[in-house]
Design a protein around this motif. Structure first.
Motif, PDB file in Angstrom:
ATOM      1  N   MET A  12      -3.642  68.117 101.109  1.00 58.32           N
ATOM      2  CA  MET A  12      -3.580  68.992 102.260  1.00 58.32           C
ATOM      3  C   MET A  12      -3.049  70.343 101.803  1.00 58.32           C
ATOM      4  N   SER A  13      -3.649  71.395 102.302  1.00 58.51           N
ATOM      5  CA  SER A  13      -3.227  72.749 101.964  1.00 58.51           C
ATOM      6  C   SER A  13      -2.127  73.207 102.908  1.00 58.51           C
ATOM      7  N   THR A  14      -1.392  74.199 102.459  1.00 55.49           N
ATOM      8  CA  THR A  14      -0.329  74.778 103.266  1.00 55.49           C
ATOM      9  C   THR A  14      -0.724  76.175 103.692  1.00 55.49           C
ATOM     10  N   MET A  15      -0.389  76.513 104.948  1.00 50.43           N
ATOM     11  CA  MET A  15      -0.648  77.849 105.468  1.00 50.43           C
ATOM     12  C   MET A  15       0.599  78.287 106.228  1.00 50.43           C
ATOM     13  N   ASN A  16       1.090  79.442 105.898  1.00 54.17           N
ATOM     14  CA  ASN A  16       2.234  79.999 106.624  1.00 54.17           C
ATOM     15  C   ASN A  16       1.718  80.990 107.654  1.00 54.17           C
ATOM     16  N   ILE A  17       2.191  80.874 108.883  1.00 53.03           N
ATOM     17  CA  ILE A  17       1.769  81.798 109.929  1.00 53.03           C
ATOM     18  C   ILE A  17       2.996  82.415 110.584  1.00 53.03           C
ATOM     19  N   SER A  18       2.817  83.601 111.126  1.00 50.90           N
ATOM     20  CA  SER A  18       3.886  84.269 111.869  1.00 50.90           C
ATOM     21  C   SER A  18       3.528  84.231 113.337  1.00 50.90           C
ATOM     22  N   LEU A  19       4.494  83.872 114.154  1.00 46.10           N
ATOM     23  CA  LEU A  19       4.302  83.810 115.599  1.00 46.10           C
ATOM     24  C   LEU A  19       5.337  84.671 116.300  1.00 46.10           C
ATOM     25  N   PRO A  20       4.944  85.306 117.388  1.00 50.19           N
ATOM     26  CA  PRO A  20       5.952  85.979 118.201  1.00 50.19           C
ATOM     27  C   PRO A  20       6.935  84.923 118.743  1.00 50.19           C
ATOM     28  N   ASP A  21       8.122  85.356 119.069  1.00 46.92           N
ATOM     29  CA  ASP A  21       9.157  84.424 119.527  1.00 46.92           C
ATOM     30  C   ASP A  21       8.688  83.549 120.687  1.00 46.92           C
ATOM     31  N   ALA A  22       7.943  84.124 121.618  1.00 45.72           N
ATOM     32  CA  ALA A  22       7.497  83.369 122.786  1.00 45.72           C
ATOM     33  C   ALA A  22       6.560  82.229 122.387  1.00 45.72           C
ATOM     34  N   LEU A  23       5.652  82.476 121.435  1.00 48.07           N
ATOM     35  CA  LEU A  23       4.748  81.417 120.989  1.00 48.07           C
ATOM     36  C   LEU A  23       5.481  80.358 120.182  1.00 48.07           C
ATOM     37  N   LYS A  24       6.420  80.778 119.350  1.00 49.94           N
ATOM     38  CA  LYS A  24       7.205  79.811 118.581  1.00 49.94           C
ATOM     39  C   LYS A  24       7.998  78.915 119.523  1.00 49.94           C
ATOM     40  N   SER A  25       8.593  79.500 120.550  1.00 52.58           N
ATOM     41  CA  SER A  25       9.336  78.708 121.531  1.00 52.58           C
ATOM     42  C   SER A  25       8.420  77.723 122.241  1.00 52.58           C
ATOM     43  N   PHE A  26       7.207  78.176 122.575  1.00 52.40           N
ATOM     44  CA  PHE A  26       6.247  77.294 123.235  1.00 52.40           C
ATOM     45  C   PHE A  26       5.942  76.095 122.350  1.00 52.40           C
ATOM     46  N   VAL A  27       5.635  76.345 121.073  1.00 56.23           N
ATOM     47  CA  VAL A  27       5.311  75.248 120.155  1.00 56.23           C
ATOM     48  C   VAL A  27       6.515  74.331 119.999  1.00 56.23           C
ATOM     49  N   ASP A  28       7.686  74.898 119.795  1.00 53.72           N
ATOM     50  CA  ASP A  28       8.896  74.089 119.649  1.00 53.72           C
ATOM     51  C   ASP A  28       9.109  73.192 120.867  1.00 53.72           C
ATOM     52  N   ASP A  29       8.845  73.734 122.055  1.00 55.35           N
ATOM     53  CA  ASP A  29       9.042  72.980 123.302  1.00 55.35           C
ATOM     54  C   ASP A  29       8.008  71.868 123.484  1.00 55.35           C
ATOM     55  N   GLN A  30       6.889  71.938 122.780  1.00 53.66           N
ATOM     56  CA  GLN A  30       5.827  70.940 122.922  1.00 53.66           C
ATOM     57  C   GLN A  30       6.019  69.730 122.013  1.00 53.66           C
ATOM     58  N   VAL A  31       6.770  69.883 120.958  1.00 55.59           N
ATOM     59  CA  VAL A  31       6.843  68.857 119.921  1.00 55.59           C
ATOM     60  C   VAL A  31       7.292  67.505 120.465  1.00 55.59           C
ATOM     61  N   SER A  32       8.480  67.415 120.937  1.00 60.92           N
ATOM     62  CA  SER A  32       9.015  66.125 121.352  1.00 60.92           C
ATOM     63  C   SER A  32       8.357  65.572 122.625  1.00 60.92           C
ATOM     64  N   PRO A  33       8.245  66.369 123.696  1.00 61.21           N
ATOM     65  CA  PRO A  33       7.668  65.804 124.925  1.00 61.21           C
ATOM     66  C   PRO A  33       6.228  65.309 124.773  1.00 61.21           C
ATOM     67  N   ARG A  34       5.491  65.880 123.859  1.00 62.44           N
ATOM     68  CA  ARG A  34       4.094  65.472 123.681  1.00 62.44           C
ATOM     69  C   ARG A  34       3.916  64.458 122.549  1.00 62.44           C
ATOM     70  N   GLY A  35       5.002  64.018 121.978  1.00 59.86           N
ATOM     71  CA  GLY A  35       4.940  62.964 120.969  1.00 59.86           C
ATOM     72  C   GLY A  35       4.631  63.416 119.558  1.00 59.86           C
ATOM     73  N   TYR A  36       4.745  64.707 119.288  1.00 62.27           N
ATOM     74  CA  TYR A  36       4.528  65.192 117.918  1.00 62.27           C
ATOM     75  C   TYR A  36       5.815  65.028 117.133  1.00 62.27           C
ATOM     76  N   SER A  37       5.687  64.829 115.821  1.00 61.49           N
ATOM     77  CA  SER A  37       6.892  64.746 114.993  1.00 61.49           C
ATOM     78  C   SER A  37       7.326  66.091 114.464  1.00 61.49           C
ATOM     79  N   THR A  38       6.358  67.006 114.317  1.00 63.59           N
ATOM     80  CA  THR A  38       6.666  68.331 113.768  1.00 63.59           C
ATOM     81  C   THR A  38       5.865  69.404 114.495  1.00 63.59           C
ATOM     82  N   CYS A  39       6.302  70.634 114.301  1.00 70.87           N
ATOM     83  CA  CYS A  39       5.549  71.775 114.842  1.00 70.87           C
ATOM     84  C   CYS A  39       4.165  71.853 114.208  1.00 70.87           C
ATOM     85  N   SER A  40       4.072  71.542 112.926  1.00 73.47           N
ATOM     86  CA  SER A  40       2.789  71.583 112.233  1.00 73.47           C
ATOM     87  C   SER A  40       1.792  70.617 112.866  1.00 73.47           C
TER      88      SER A  40
END
Length: 77
Positions: free
Chosen positions: A1-29
């Motif tokens: 698997m390849s790695t890709m680093n991305i930059s997100l505005p704070d609002a999008l990063k917060s959105f992704v962070d907030d989705q991880v646990s409630p939706r059953g993901y183990s990581t932001c990736s």
């Protein structure tokens, strides 16, 4: 698997962070990968719809047509 680093505005990063646990993901990736897969599916479906819209009708679309579709769906075809 390849790695890709991305930059997100704070609002999008917060959105992704907030989705991880409630939706059953183990990581932001994992969450971001799923979003990308869903977008791929959406683009594929759009392509199919556009191809269908551009195709020439081959049979009349009436009650019999929809009944045959229901019968095929019920048989799992």
């Amino acid at each position: 698997m390849s790695t890709m680093n991305i930059s997100l505005p704070d609002a999008l990063k917060s959105f992704v962070d907030d989705q991880v646990s409630p939706r059953g993901y183990s990581t932001c990736s994992e969450c971001v990968r799923e979003l990308i897969r869903k977008d791929q599916d959406r683009q594929h479906l759009r392509g199919l719809l556009l191809a269908g819209a551009e195709s020439v009708p081959t049979a009349p679309v009436d009650g019999d047509y929809f009944e045959s579709l229901r019968a095929r769906a019920n048989r799992g075809i």
